[in-house]
Enzyme design. Structure first.
Site, PDB file in Angstrom:
ATOM      1  N   ASN A  51      14.612   6.468  19.250  1.00 39.96           N
ATOM      2  CA  ASN A  51      15.380   6.237  18.023  1.00 39.96           C
ATOM      3  C   ASN A  51      16.866   6.055  18.280  1.00 39.96           C
ATOM      4  O   ASN A  51      17.615   5.731  17.356  1.00 39.96           O
ATOM      5  CB  ASN A  51      15.166   7.391  17.047  1.00 39.96           C
ATOM      6  N   THR A  52      17.322   6.247  19.517  1.00 39.23           N
ATOM      7  CA  THR A  52      18.751   6.148  19.783  1.00 39.23           C
ATOM      8  C   THR A  52      19.018   5.783  21.241  1.00 39.23           C
ATOM      9  O   THR A  52      18.159   5.956  22.101  1.00 39.23           O
ATOM     10  CB  THR A  52      19.453   7.502  19.451  1.00 39.23           C
ATOM     11  N   GLY A  53      20.221   5.261  21.497  1.00 39.07           N
ATOM     12  CA  GLY A  53      20.678   5.026  22.861  1.00 39.07           C
ATOM     13  C   GLY A  53      19.787   4.121  23.689  1.00 39.07           C
ATOM     14  O   GLY A  53      19.311   3.075  23.229  1.00 39.07           O
ATOM     15  N   GLY A  55      16.771   4.614  24.723  1.00 37.99           N
ATOM     16  CA  GLY A  55      15.420   4.518  24.186  1.00 37.99           C
ATOM     17  C   GLY A  55      15.301   3.483  23.090  1.00 37.99           C
ATOM     18  O   GLY A  55      14.315   2.735  23.021  1.00 37.99           O
ATOM     19  N   TYR A 208      21.230  20.573  33.937  1.00 38.25           N
ATOM     20  CA  TYR A 208      20.890  19.153  33.833  1.00 38.25           C
ATOM     21  C   TYR A 208      20.470  18.534  35.171  1.00 38.25           C
ATOM     22  O   TYR A 208      19.410  17.895  35.247  1.00 38.25           O
ATOM     23  CB  TYR A 208      22.070  18.382  33.230  1.00 38.25           C
TER      24      TYR A 208
END
Length: 332
Positions: A51-53, A55, A208
């Site tokens: 849904n963003t970026g 992706g 991370y």
């Protein structure tokens, strides 16, 4: 030379360097798109965080290739907005696009999602594990794991295993894990007693880098576990330095005084050097559509080409250990 002239010279050199970098980035780096017209007719592709970026750009490209795209995300409000925008931008059929809820911070949510997907979707050809956290204050999920480790790695590990039978029914399926070159920051041997809780994590980037290392290690083991006649291949990739909405790993690590120095530098760096989300998505798209990768032995990709990940990320003993611990952690 007077001090004023010195400062002026420094500013001119700095300004020229920034301008040159920006021009190179804008007219070369961010113009390098995948040239193949390979279509994905009849293929179903699942993208976490679609849904963003990166992706979102991956989903948009694959929809234009006539794929059926299922987007899994936590926030359904943002997900619906993305669906509306994708329908407008691609003119794809509504039947080729589906939104489903999946919260990677909850293993129970992952199990519910996988059960629903397996029941309602006829097949799955490509699984793109794209969603994740860049940084989160050190906290545990409801399952007792570090939030970054679970969102970036453990939940995707569980999801992949729960959907594996569906993938095996495809003529040629792919599992694609969007990792990061920051996995190279992990130099010390892995503390397996703290692997998923990261209570002893003290690096500036938090957990991370470790989460991205685990993605590659598990991909390496997945690739070893799958036989050729199962027709499922596994790839990992780094999208490079991409300007997206993912939270800056140092946002809550530095004080207010240092932030006055850090953030202007980061803003300039992103403006000058970062890829756009569209450009950053190209390697994900390449790994999903390139026909020559069906039987490829290569594991790690960067800029739509094979790349070598760190020695630790392909250590057989570490991969086996991680696999066993992961199975225990998620209840497989």
């Amino acid at each position: 030379m007077t001090s004023l002239h010195k400062y002026r010279s420094i500013l001119l050199v700095f300004g020229g360097t920034v301008l040159t970098g920006w021009l190179y980035n804008k007219y070369w780096v961010n113009r390098r798109y995948l040239s193949t017209n390979q279509l994905m007719n009849g293929k179903t592709i699942l993208i976490t965080g679609g849904n963003t970026g990166i992706g979102y750009e991956t989903a948009k490209d694959l929809l234009k290739r006539n794929a059926r795209v299922v987007i899994a995300c936590r926030n359904l409000i943002k997900g619906r907005e993305a669906i509306e925008n994708l329908l407008k931008e691609t003119n794809c059929s509504k039947t080729n696009l589906r939104l489903m809820e999946c919260d990677l911070s909850s293993l129970n949510s992952v199990r519910k999602f996988a059960k629903l997907f397996n029941e309602e979707e006829r097949h799955l050809d490509v699984l793109i594990c794209n969603a994740g956290l860049g940084y989160s204050p050190q906290k545990q999920t409801e399952d007792g794991f570090d939030s970054v480790i679970q969102s970036n790695y453990l939940s995707h590990f569980l999801l992949t295993n729960l959907l594996l039978d569906k993938l095996k029914k495809s003529e040629s399926a792919r599992i694609i894990n969007v990792s990061s070159d920051l996995h190279r920051l992990v130099k010390k041997p892995i503390d397996w007693s703290d692997a998923f809780t990261q209570r002893n994590s003290s690096g500036m980037m938090g957990s991370y880098p470790v989460s991205k290392l685990f993605q590659i290690l598990s991909s390496y083991q997945f690739k070893k576990n799958l036989s050729d006649d199962e027709h499922v291949n596994v790839f990992c990739l780094t999208p490079g330095f991409v300007s997206t909405s993912i939270k800056d790993p140092l946002e809550e690590k530095i004080g207010s005084l240092l932030s006055l120095i850090y953030y202007p530098i980061m803003c300039i760096s992103k403006w000058v050097f970062a890829k756009t989300a569209q450009c950053g998505a190209q390697t994900s798209i390449y790994c999903a559509v390139e026909p020559s990768l069906d039987r490829a032995k290569s594991l790690y990709f960067q800029n739509c080409a094979v790349c070598q990940s760190s020695p630790l990320s392909i250590d057989p003993e570490s991969a086996r250990k991680l696999w066993d611990l992961s199975c225990q952690a998620v209840g497989l």
